[in-house]
Design an enzyme around this catalytic site. Structure first.
Site, PDB file in Angstrom:
ATOM      1  N   ARG A 167      70.937  64.941  18.307  1.00  0.00           N
ATOM      2  CA  ARG A 167      69.943  64.002  18.831  1.00  0.00           C
ATOM      3  C   ARG A 167      69.147  64.657  19.962  1.00  0.00           C
ATOM      4  NH1 ARG A 167      71.175  57.913  21.115  1.00  0.00           N
ATOM      5  NH2 ARG A 167      72.626  59.028  22.483  1.00  0.00           N
ATOM      6  N   ASP A 450      76.769  55.606  28.765  1.00  0.00           N
ATOM      7  CA  ASP A 450      75.668  56.555  28.846  1.00  0.00           C
ATOM      8  C   ASP A 450      74.508  55.880  29.565  1.00  0.00           C
ATOM      9  OD1 ASP A 450      74.374  54.951  26.973  1.00  0.00           O
ATOM     10  OD2 ASP A 450      74.497  56.403  25.345  1.00  0.00           O
TER      11      ASP A 450
END
Length: 536
Positions: A167, A450
């Site tokens: 990603r 996150d």
């Protein structure tokens, strides 16, 4: 060290280049990045301006709907995405994490079907982290990666490993350490370009291919830009068009209205959509933050079973299967405790229930943050799918979702408690501090958090202050109250991390940033934009 401030034909490297990183910033690699930048930067900037314009309309009360100008794409039942390789047909459990060396080895060895190596929300994008990540993935692909911990424990890859996906950063982020013609390159193009340039052919030689997850898109036009990037990059390296396969994270409230169009734009390259639930919540709060009638209940009550989240998930499954691609479920972020089995029992029960719901809703797979959750999640999907690699045959024709359902954020019995407010403050500051210290994935209270965590936390507090929301006990949420609670939560944080860690850390800066974000007159689009200036 090799050099700093390297300049080659209007390509300027502002960061330090170590011996370990030099090969990744070769003249050929930098020239490839420069081609990407010169070809696509103007369009990226144009699309970022469209985001601003769309937000202005939202602030005026012009709310999203399915696009009339693309209705023919949605109504045409004949088109499908291109064929997906066999190794991406079974994705029942995927594990995600940052691109540090130990994480990569453990994730690839975890027993999950796929590992998503993350340069985005679980990676604090310091120059060292980004280049170390490229080096670690280079070694992992070539089966030459190992790691020895401080206690002497060694880590190496198993013979059989998960399929690798990567990603890159979103379109909104820059990489400040690389300037092309005096302009900072897109973080997305930097991450994608270096990885693709150094590894695409090697992956093909080993019987796999370059696979990516794409984050934070807000429209099908942004998907079109990615598709143009893929075609350009494949042509440049002499690789067949369509070799790249991607999964798009539907993690913005605007993208959910354009899912079919996003699939259509990427139809040569797309393998699936993912219900990125935490960023989706942040996006929903952010996009409607100025509207007092759109105040959200506290985070703990915003589960996948509340109506607007259920509508989002079910529409995603229906859309994916209609077009022949995977529908991937959201993250289970629980981190098992090595000390408290009661915590583990309760958490595993919640993970089991969450994955059971996803499988029954028609998802083809799901995300976990820890290897211990792989077996739990896999069991729930195998109960529903049996020996089938996926359930794309489940077309969910029973699902009918309106635009109004997607933006009706009312939660029956929803409330804001003092504990909920305190948790937003506490976790928000803790995560920002971790990010500033270079750790983008932070284990907080047995959850792997996150950047989405801090984004939800600060956006909720900003909205609550802005609209004088009230706590369950009737008190109004004000700047003064929040500043008082911040002081109290900092004392708790000091006890949690210890005096030495607190003193050596960046808690003062993290607190300053959090306070600026929650009290700003205008809502800051992403906290990582102002925070990035403090990363080396």
């Amino acid at each position: 060290m090799i050099a700093t401030d390297v300049t080659v034909e209007n390509i300027e490297v502002k960061g330090e280049i170590t011996n370990n990183h030099a090969q990744f910033l070769s003249q050929e690699a930098l020239e490839f990045l420069a081609k990407l930048h010169r070809q696509f930067e103007a369009k990226r900037q144009e699309l970022l301006k469209k985001r601003v314009q769309r937000q202005e309309l939202l602030n005026l009360g012009i709310f999203p709907d399915f696009l009339p100008e693309t209705s023919l794409i949605r109504s045409d039942s004949n088109w499908r995405a291109a064929h997906v390789p066999t190794e991406l047909q079974d994705r029942k459990v995927e594990i995600t994490g940052p691109v540090d060396r130990k994480m990569i080895i453990n994730a690839l060895n975890s027993g999950a079907k796929v590992f998503m190596a993350d340069f985005e929300d679980s990676n604090a994008p310091s120059w060292t982290n980004c280049l170390d990540g490229q080096s670690n993935l280079y070694d992992a692909i070539r089966k030459q990666i190992d790691f020895t911990a401080e206690n002497g424990k060694s880590y190496r890859l198993n013979e059989k490993t998960a399929v690798l996906m990567v990603r890159p950063r979103g379109w909104h982020l820059n990489e400040k350490h690389l300037l092309i013609d005096g302009e900072e390159i897109s973080g997305a193009l930097f991450d994608f370009g270096l990885y693709f340039f150094h590894n695409a052919q090697e992956l093909l030689n080993r019987g796999t291919a370059p696979y990516f997850y794409l984050p934070k898109m807000e429209s099908h036009l942004e998907a079109r830009l990615w598709n143009d990037v893929f075609i350009f990059a494949q042509k440049e390296l002499g690789i067949n068009i369509g070799t790249i396969k991607v999964t798009v994270l539907v993690e913005t409230i605007l993208a959910v209205f354009e899912m079919e169009e996003i699939i259509y734009e990427l139809r040569e390259h797309i393998a699936g959509l993912n219900a990125g639930r935490w960023d989706y919540l942040f996006s929903a709060i952010k996009k409607f933050a100025v509207h007092p009638e759109k105040i959200f209940a506290e985070r703990s009550q915003l589960t996948m079973q509340v109506p607007f989240m259920r509508a989002y998930a079910q529409l995603l499954v229906k859309t994916c299967h209609k077009r022949g691609i995977h529908a991937m479920g959201g993250m289970s972020a629980f981190i098992p405790s090595r000390k408290d089995e009661e915590i583990n029992r309760n958490a595993f029960a919640k993970v089991k229930a969450d994955k059971e719901l996803e499988a029954k809703n028609g998802f083809d797979g799901t995300w976990v943050a820890h290897p211990d959750l792989v077996a739990v999640a896999l069991a729930e999907f195998e109960k529903v799918l049996g020996d089938n690699p996926n359930q794309k045959y489940n077309l969910r024709q029973d699902v009918q979702v309106t635009a109004q359902e997607l933006i009706n954020f009312h939660v029956e019995g929803g409330k804001i408690t003092e504990n909920g407010l305190r948790m937003n403050i506490n976790v928000g500051i803790l995560y920002i501090e971790s990010w500033l210290m270079g750790l983008g994935a932070a284990a907080l209270y047995n959850l792997m958090e996150d950047a989405a965590t801090a984004e939800i936390s600060r956006s909720q507090v900003w909205q609550w202050i802005r609209h004088q929301a009230k706590l369950e006990d009737g008190r109004e949420i004000t700047t003064t109250l929040c500043q008082s609670l911040i002081k109290e939560e900092l004392e708790k944080i000091k006890t949690l991390v210890g005096a030495e860690r607190y003193t050596q850390g960046k808690f003062a800066l993290a607190t300053q940033l959090f306070e600026e974000l929650i009290t700003a007159k205008e809502f800051a689009d992403f906290l990582t934009l102002p925070a990035y200036q403090y990363l080396d």
